[in-house]
Design a protein around this motif. Sequence first.
Motif, PDB file in Angstrom:
ATOM      1  N   VAL A 103       1.799  -9.993  10.478  1.00 37.74           N
ATOM      2  CA  VAL A 103       2.416 -10.464   9.229  1.00 37.74           C
ATOM      3  C   VAL A 103       1.822 -11.811   8.870  1.00 37.74           C
ATOM      4  O   VAL A 103       1.707 -12.698   9.732  1.00 37.74           O
ATOM      5  CB  VAL A 103       3.947 -10.583   9.367  1.00 37.74           C
ATOM      6  N   PHE A 104       1.431 -11.952   7.608  1.00 39.81           N
ATOM      7  CA  PHE A 104       0.969 -13.250   7.108  1.00 39.81           C
ATOM      8  C   PHE A 104       1.888 -13.634   5.951  1.00 39.81           C
ATOM      9  O   PHE A 104       2.014 -12.900   4.972  1.00 39.81           O
ATOM     10  CB  PHE A 104      -0.483 -13.149   6.618  1.00 39.81           C
ATOM     11  N   ASP A 105       2.550 -14.782   6.087  1.00 35.41           N
ATOM     12  CA  ASP A 105       3.526 -15.186   5.055  1.00 35.41           C
ATOM     13  C   ASP A 105       3.721 -16.696   5.145  1.00 35.41           C
ATOM     14  O   ASP A 105       3.512 -17.274   6.218  1.00 35.41           O
ATOM     15  CB  ASP A 105       4.863 -14.444   5.293  1.00 35.41           C
ATOM     16  N   GLN A 145       8.444 -17.364   8.121  1.00 38.73           N
ATOM     17  CA  GLN A 145       8.777 -16.254   9.022  1.00 38.73           C
ATOM     18  C   GLN A 145      10.280 -16.041   8.927  1.00 38.73           C
ATOM     19  O   GLN A 145      11.065 -16.927   9.262  1.00 38.73           O
ATOM     20  CB  GLN A 145       8.365 -16.589  10.455  1.00 38.73           C
ATOM     21  N   SER A 146      10.697 -14.857   8.459  1.00 40.60           N
ATOM     22  CA  SER A 146      12.127 -14.679   8.208  1.00 40.60           C
ATOM     23  C   SER A 146      12.819 -13.838   9.273  1.00 40.60           C
ATOM     24  O   SER A 146      14.023 -13.644   9.224  1.00 40.60           O
ATOM     25  CB  SER A 146      12.339 -14.058   6.826  1.00 40.60           C
ATOM     26  N   TYR A 147      12.068 -13.288  10.231  1.00 39.52           N
ATOM     27  CA  TYR A 147      12.675 -12.469  11.301  1.00 39.52           C
ATOM     28  C   TYR A 147      11.689 -12.369  12.457  1.00 39.52           C
ATOM     29  O   TYR A 147      10.529 -12.774  12.319  1.00 39.52           O
ATOM     30  CB  TYR A 147      13.011 -11.065  10.774  1.00 39.52           C
ATOM     31  N   SER A 192       7.199 -11.071   5.274  1.00 45.53           N
ATOM     32  CA  SER A 192       8.553 -11.585   5.511  1.00 45.53           C
ATOM     33  C   SER A 192       9.494 -11.251   4.355  1.00 45.53           C
ATOM     34  O   SER A 192      10.693 -11.505   4.451  1.00 45.53           O
ATOM     35  CB  SER A 192       8.517 -13.114   5.670  1.00 45.53           C
ATOM     36  N   GLY A 193       8.955 -10.716   3.277  1.00 48.19           N
ATOM     37  CA  GLY A 193       9.773 -10.451   2.083  1.00 48.19           C
ATOM     38  C   GLY A 193      10.549  -9.149   2.171  1.00 48.19           C
ATOM     39  O   GLY A 193      10.496  -8.434   3.180  1.00 48.19           O
ATOM     40  N   ALA A 251       2.756  -9.632  15.236  1.00 48.30           N
ATOM     41  CA  ALA A 251       2.198 -10.986  15.344  1.00 48.30           C
ATOM     42  C   ALA A 251       2.402 -11.702  14.011  1.00 48.30           C
ATOM     43  O   ALA A 251       1.958 -11.208  12.972  1.00 48.30           O
ATOM     44  CB  ALA A 251       0.713 -10.892  15.665  1.00 48.30           C
ATOM     45  N   PHE A 252       3.118 -12.829  14.041  1.00 49.38           N
ATOM     46  CA  PHE A 252       3.368 -13.571  12.804  1.00 49.38           C
ATOM     47  C   PHE A 252       2.364 -14.700  12.642  1.00 49.38           C
ATOM     48  O   PHE A 252       2.100 -15.446  13.587  1.00 49.38           O
ATOM     49  CB  PHE A 252       4.786 -14.166  12.807  1.00 49.38           C
TER      50      PHE A 252
END
Length: 245
Positions: A36-38, A41-43, A16-17, A49-50
């Motif tokens: 994405v692993f964060d 979640q920014s988008y 997400s960075g 898959a978030f």
Amino acid sequence: TRIRPSSKRCAVIGGSGFLGRHLVEKLLEKGYTVTVFDIRQSYDLPGVAFHEGDLCDKQALLKALQDVSLVFHCASPAPASDDRALFQKVNVDGTRTVIQACQESGVQKLVLTSSASVVFEGSDIKDGKEDLPYAEKPIDYYTETKIQQEKLVLEACNKDKGFITVAIRPHGIFGPRDPQLVPILVDTARRGKMKFIIGDGSNLVDFTFVENVVHGHILAAEHLKPDSPLCGKAYHITNDEPVRF
Ligand code: NAD
């Protein structure tokens, strides 16, 4: 027997960075399946898959890393933070957890985003190569934990166990959606606080365009094979020319 996941199934920890999102976008363009692993979640992006979670939480990582063969680790607390405990927890202990989770879930390759500052002692470096030793007196605590993080990842490289690693060391990164470097510079200048100069105005600083950093990460991932010289190594990444500053 375990069926090896496709080499194009990857996860971006810290996706997400600023750098992570650019990496995710390029990986999708190149036909990768991306998780994405964060912690946030920014988008939203079709096909991604978030998984929201903290990289210090092994169970959460294990869920996200199922069927993933390649992991990019580009998560870190903001360098400007003065929270030492957080740097230690995320960059050092958390990276240890990431390595364990990768090994337990059968991930074959781990690409770490390190930092060029791991070799910086406070005096000028020109044409510095990767054989420079780690800084004995790192410039700040963030860098101290980036050194420990890089060592952990590179030492975990083990061809016999089928787990191989590489680290990429950018210096300052700039480009679209940069939340720090250029906005802070512009803001400081607007507030009239850029009226001093260090040295005689001919100092050079190494900044790298975010797409070049992404390119370096993907090249490293694609050339990282058990018999390649990249295994367990760190690479500086830069543009052709440093920026006059
Ligand atoms: P960023 O702050 O934009 O992104 C970092 C991401 O990591 C964020 O989305 C954040 O939510 C996530 N994160 C933080 N702690 C987490 C945790 N505990 N669990 C899961 N996710 C977590 O930073 P960036 O500029 O994209 O930097 C990415 C990497 O590049 C970092 O490792 C940084 O050290 C390195 N780096 C950056 C620069 C630069 O100029 N931006 C230069 C050299 C190295």
